[in-house]
Motif scaffolding. Structure first.
Motif, PDB file in Angstrom:
ATOM      1  N   ARG A 162       0.830  -1.213   0.000  1.00  0.00           N
ATOM      2  CA  ARG A 162       0.000   0.000   0.000  1.00  0.00           C
ATOM      3  C   ARG A 162       0.859   1.256   0.000  1.00  0.00           C
ATOM      4  O   ARG A 162       1.925   1.297   0.613  1.00  0.00           O
ATOM      5  CB  ARG A 162      -0.890   0.030   1.244  1.00  0.00           C
ATOM      6  N   GLN A 163       0.319   2.300  -0.655  1.00  0.00           N
ATOM      7  CA  GLN A 163       0.940   3.617  -0.621  1.00  0.00           C
ATOM      8  C   GLN A 163       0.142   4.596   0.236  1.00  0.00           C
ATOM      9  O   GLN A 163       0.589   5.701   0.485  1.00  0.00           O
ATOM     10  CB  GLN A 163       1.058   4.172  -2.047  1.00  0.00           C
ATOM     11  N   GLY A 164      -1.037   4.170   0.692  1.00  0.00           N
ATOM     12  CA  GLY A 164      -1.868   5.031   1.525  1.00  0.00           C
ATOM     13  C   GLY A 164      -3.001   4.230   2.136  1.00  0.00           C
ATOM     14  O   GLY A 164      -3.168   3.023   1.869  1.00  0.00           O
ATOM     15  N   LEU A 165      -3.783   4.885   2.988  1.00  0.00           N
ATOM     16  CA  LEU A 165      -4.902   4.237   3.670  1.00  0.00           C
ATOM     17  C   LEU A 165      -6.146   4.268   2.795  1.00  0.00           C
ATOM     18  O   LEU A 165      -6.358   5.203   2.036  1.00  0.00           O
ATOM     19  CB  LEU A 165      -5.189   4.944   4.993  1.00  0.00           C
ATOM     20  N   GLU A 166      -6.963   3.238   2.916  1.00  0.00           N
ATOM     21  CA  GLU A 166      -8.216   3.192   2.169  1.00  0.00           C
ATOM     22  C   GLU A 166      -9.309   4.007   2.851  1.00  0.00           C
ATOM     23  O   GLU A 166     -10.277   4.424   2.213  1.00  0.00           O
ATOM     24  CB  GLU A 166      -8.667   1.744   1.997  1.00  0.00           C
ATOM     25  N   GLU A 167      -9.170   4.220   4.161  1.00  0.00           N
ATOM     26  CA  GLU A 167     -10.135   5.030   4.892  1.00  0.00           C
ATOM     27  C   GLU A 167      -9.445   5.699   6.070  1.00  0.00           C
ATOM     28  O   GLU A 167      -8.427   5.208   6.568  1.00  0.00           O
ATOM     29  CB  GLU A 167     -11.310   4.184   5.392  1.00  0.00           C
ATOM     30  N   ARG A 168      -9.994   6.828   6.487  1.00  0.00           N
ATOM     31  CA  ARG A 168      -9.484   7.518   7.676  1.00  0.00           C
ATOM     32  C   ARG A 168     -10.687   7.875   8.539  1.00  0.00           C
ATOM     33  O   ARG A 168     -11.358   8.872   8.270  1.00  0.00           O
ATOM     34  CB  ARG A 168      -8.696   8.766   7.288  1.00  0.00           C
ATOM     35  N   VAL A 169     -10.950   7.050   9.516  1.00  0.00           N
ATOM     36  CA  VAL A 169     -12.104   7.256  10.393  1.00  0.00           C
ATOM     37  C   VAL A 169     -11.615   7.345  11.833  1.00  0.00           C
ATOM     38  O   VAL A 169     -10.503   6.921  12.169  1.00  0.00           O
ATOM     39  CB  VAL A 169     -13.126   6.108  10.241  1.00  0.00           C
ATOM     40  N   ALA A 170     -12.465   7.920  12.679  1.00  0.00           N
ATOM     41  CA  ALA A 170     -12.155   8.002  14.100  1.00  0.00           C
ATOM     42  C   ALA A 170     -12.397   6.645  14.750  1.00  0.00           C
ATOM     43  O   ALA A 170     -13.484   6.069  14.631  1.00  0.00           O
ATOM     44  CB  ALA A 170     -13.000   9.076  14.769  1.00  0.00           C
ATOM     45  N   VAL A 171     -11.383   6.117  15.431  1.00  0.00           N
ATOM     46  CA  VAL A 171     -11.471   4.799  16.070  1.00  0.00           C
ATOM     47  C   VAL A 171     -11.242   4.981  17.571  1.00  0.00           C
ATOM     48  O   VAL A 171     -10.133   5.357  17.991  1.00  0.00           O
ATOM     49  CB  VAL A 171     -10.421   3.832  15.489  1.00  0.00           C
ATOM     50  N   PRO A 172     -12.267   4.745  18.409  1.00  0.00           N
ATOM     51  CA  PRO A 172     -12.083   4.837  19.864  1.00  0.00           C
ATOM     52  C   PRO A 172     -11.050   3.820  20.329  1.00  0.00           C
ATOM     53  O   PRO A 172     -11.206   2.606  20.123  1.00  0.00           O
ATOM     54  CB  PRO A 172     -13.472   4.535  20.429  1.00  0.00           C
ATOM     55  N   LEU A 173      -9.985   4.293  20.950  1.00  0.00           N
ATOM     56  CA  LEU A 173      -8.858   3.423  21.271  1.00  0.00           C
ATOM     57  C   LEU A 173      -9.193   2.447  22.397  1.00  0.00           C
ATOM     58  O   LEU A 173      -8.890   1.242  22.305  1.00  0.00           O
ATOM     59  CB  LEU A 173      -7.654   4.292  21.649  1.00  0.00           C
ATOM     60  N   ARG A 174      -9.816   2.929  23.466  1.00  0.00           N
ATOM     61  CA  ARG A 174     -10.110   2.050  24.604  1.00  0.00           C
ATOM     62  C   ARG A 174     -11.076   0.930  24.194  1.00  0.00           C
ATOM     63  O   ARG A 174     -10.856  -0.245  24.540  1.00  0.00           O
ATOM     64  CB  ARG A 174     -10.701   2.867  25.751  1.00  0.00           C
ATOM     65  N   ALA A 175     -12.119   1.287  23.434  1.00  0.00           N
ATOM     66  CA  ALA A 175     -13.097   0.276  23.022  1.00  0.00           C
ATOM     67  C   ALA A 175     -12.445  -0.787  22.134  1.00  0.00           C
ATOM     68  O   ALA A 175     -12.741  -1.991  22.259  1.00  0.00           O
ATOM     69  CB  ALA A 175     -14.245   0.957  22.272  1.00  0.00           C
ATOM     70  N   LEU A 176     -11.551  -0.368  21.243  1.00  0.00           N
ATOM     71  CA  LEU A 176     -10.891  -1.334  20.365  1.00  0.00           C
ATOM     72  C   LEU A 176      -9.990  -2.273  21.154  1.00  0.00           C
ATOM     73  O   LEU A 176      -9.964  -3.484  20.907  1.00  0.00           O
ATOM     74  CB  LEU A 176     -10.085  -0.583  19.305  1.00  0.00           C
ATOM     75  N   LEU A 177      -9.271  -1.736  22.145  1.00  0.00           N
ATOM     76  CA  LEU A 177      -8.400  -2.591  22.959  1.00  0.00           C
ATOM     77  C   LEU A 177      -9.208  -3.546  23.845  1.00  0.00           C
ATOM     78  O   LEU A 177      -8.824  -4.713  24.027  1.00  0.00           O
ATOM     79  CB  LEU A 177      -7.492  -1.712  23.823  1.00  0.00           C
ATOM     80  N   GLU A 178     -10.320  -3.046  24.373  1.00  0.00           N
ATOM     81  CA  GLU A 178     -11.166  -3.941  25.189  1.00  0.00           C
ATOM     82  C   GLU A 178     -11.725  -5.078  24.347  1.00  0.00           C
ATOM     83  O   GLU A 178     -11.868  -6.213  24.818  1.00  0.00           O
ATOM     84  CB  GLU A 178     -12.292  -3.131  25.831  1.00  0.00           C
ATOM     85  N   GLU A 179     -12.043  -4.771  23.086  1.00  0.00           N
ATOM     86  CA  GLU A 179     -12.524  -5.829  22.180  1.00  0.00           C
ATOM     87  C   GLU A 179     -11.449  -6.885  21.973  1.00  0.00           C
ATOM     88  O   GLU A 179     -11.716  -8.093  21.993  1.00  0.00           O
ATOM     89  CB  GLU A 179     -12.905  -5.185  20.842  1.00  0.00           C
ATOM     90  N   ARG A 180     -10.197  -6.460  21.784  1.00  0.00           N
ATOM     91  CA  ARG A 180      -9.081  -7.395  21.581  1.00  0.00           C
ATOM     92  C   ARG A 180      -8.776  -8.173  22.869  1.00  0.00           C
ATOM     93  O   ARG A 180      -8.448  -9.367  22.815  1.00  0.00           O
ATOM     94  CB  ARG A 180      -7.825  -6.635  21.124  1.00  0.00           C
TER      95      ARG A 180
END
Length: 474
Positions: free
Chosen positions: A320-338
């Motif tokens: 890849r040369q760039g991102l396909e999307e740039r969205v806001a991702v809540p960090l705490r919620a994503l880590l709790e999911e993992r």
């Protein structure tokens, strides 16, 4: 010397010479042009006067008529006219009339009555039936004291019975000449300056476009990620597109070759183990030993599957040369999911979790890649944390970046390994099993961080190891 500077110098030389030549030529033509226009007016005036005085001259009553009085009144007029920015406050024509022999009968200045003007070109040529005109200096040493004389014949039928001459000093034309030259000089200088400015902007634009293409080519040759520059304008845009196509084709070919070699090398060991176990299983052996070899085949098969999947994920990110999307991702919620996905493993090891990340903190990027990267970091922390150990998560904002810190209790990483942890296929033995991983997890995380404009740092701290991952703040 940069190409843009050379182009501008050539353009400057061409425009400067062309502008100087045109301006100097036009400047030189202003003076004769004004005088020619004035001469044409004097011709009309002389011919008009010739018709007016014809009858008086024929009758020999020119001096007794009203013309001398009118000419005197004419010389005293004050026009108070403003002509193209030049004030005209007095009349400048001198008018004199000669007979057929060239003797002055009437002079508006009163200075030459009775003088013989038959040898002056204006009178001499007119009496011969030709166009009579002359330009004579009042002061031989002063070129600006010249006076223009234009004559017209006074006719009695076909016979010339006299000459009317109208004179105008050239110095009265000088203000108009100078004003025209000044205006033309400013206008020409402005046009030349504008042309040079446009040339400079074009040279800068061309040079900047070439610099973008050069930086892009250098970045590609150095193996760095680079976005093809968005250029406008025919050939440059085509060149940028051609470079991008060439990069894609060359990188694709080299990338496939490198990964084929890598995959072949990495699969040799598990394939050899599977083949060896399969050969041994072909013979008679105790049930316990057979189960051990079957488990070994299953383990090596899982290892190969994991290797292939991680290689595919890494290849997807590296290409890849760039991102396909740039969205806001809540960090705490994503880590709790993992963490929830690893809950069974965490509970079995009796690990302690300390999540200090604020609920409102978010990063901007591609959610799928961020999830994969955080999964790899957590897997690494779980692999090296001892039973009952502590895993602590924290984050803070610095210079518009969110810095995520993942701490896990573990033995210090050896100095020789610290600089190589993100190398592809480099891995340290896991404390629990003594086996190494694929060595692709941290390399994948580093690629994701760079793709998001962030960075990955790993180091020893008191009591364990801390990983710092910086990402753009949402």
């Amino acid at each position: 010397m940069p190409l843009g500077v050379r182009i501008f110098l050539v353009y400057f030389l061409f425009v400067g010479l062309a502008g100087w030549f045109v301006l100097s030529t036009v400047m030189d033509e202003i003076r004769p042009g004004v005088r020619q226009s004035t001469e044409e007016t004097l011709v009309d005036t002389a011919n008009l006067l010739a018709e007016i005085i014809r009858d008086d001259l024929k009758a020999g009553s020119l001096a007794q008529g009203r013309l001398p009085e009118l000419l005197q009144a004419y010389g005293q007029r004050r026009p108070q006219a403003q002509i193209w920015g030049v004030d005209k406050t007095r009349v400048n024509h001198r008018i004199y009339v000669t007979d057929e022999r060239g003797i002055v009968l009437l002079d508006s200045s009163g200075a030459a009555v009775g003088a013989d003007y038959s040898r002056w070109n204006d009178v001499y040529l007119t009496l011969r039936g030709e166009y009579g005109a002359r330009s004579t200096r009042e002061n031989p040493g002063d070129p600006d004291s010249s006076v223009m004389y234009v004559a017209a014949p006074v006719l009695d039928g076909e016979r010339i019975i006299g000459v009317v001459s109208v004179a105008k000093p050239n110095r009265t034309l000088q203000p108009y000449i100078e004003r025209s030259q000044q205006r033309l000089g400013w206008l020409g200088g402005g046009l030349v300056g504008l042309g040079l400015l446009i040339g400079g902007l074009l040279s800068w634009w061309l040079s900047a476009s070439l610099r973008q293409l050069t930086r892009y080519a250098q970045a590609v040759s150095a193996g760095q990620r680079a976005q093809v520059p968005a250029l406008h304008g025919g050939e440059l845009a085509q060149l940028a597109a051609a470079l991008e196509r060439m990069r894609s084709e060359l990188e694709g070919k080299a990338y496939v070759e490198r990964y084929v070699h890598t995959l072949t090398h990495e699969l040799k060991s598990p394939l050899a183990a599977v083949r060896g176990a399969a050969e041994l299983l072909d013979g008679e052996m105790p049930s316990e030993q057979r189960r051990r070899f079957v488990a070994n085949i299953d383990q090596e098969s899982a290892r190969m599957q994991q290797l292939i999947e991680r290689l595919l994920n890494l290849a997807q990110v590296e290409q890849r040369q760039g991102l396909e999307e740039r969205v806001a991702v809540p960090l705490r919620a994503l880590l709790e999911e993992r963490l929830q996905a690893q809950a069974a493993r965490i509970q079995a090891a009796g690990l302690q979790l300390d999540n200090r990340i604020a609920a409102e903190l978010a990063v901007r990027g591609e959610r799928f890649l961020l999830r994969q990267a955080l999964t790899n970091l957590l897997d690494n922390a779980l692999d090296f944390s001892p039973p009952g150990g502590l895993i602590r998560l924290a984050a803070e904002v610095r210079d518009g970046q969110v810095e995520l810190r993942l701490f896990n209790q573990a033995e210090a990483i050896p100095d020789y390994a610290l600089g190589r942890l993100c190398e592809r296929f480099y891995s340290l033995p896991r404390p629990a099993s003594g086996r190494k991983s694929t060595g692709l997890g941290l390399n994948f995380v580093e690629e994701v961080a760079q793709l998001h404009g962030g960075a990955l740092h790993i180091g020893n701290v008191e009591g364990g190891v801390e990983v710092s991952l910086s990402l753009p703040r949402a």
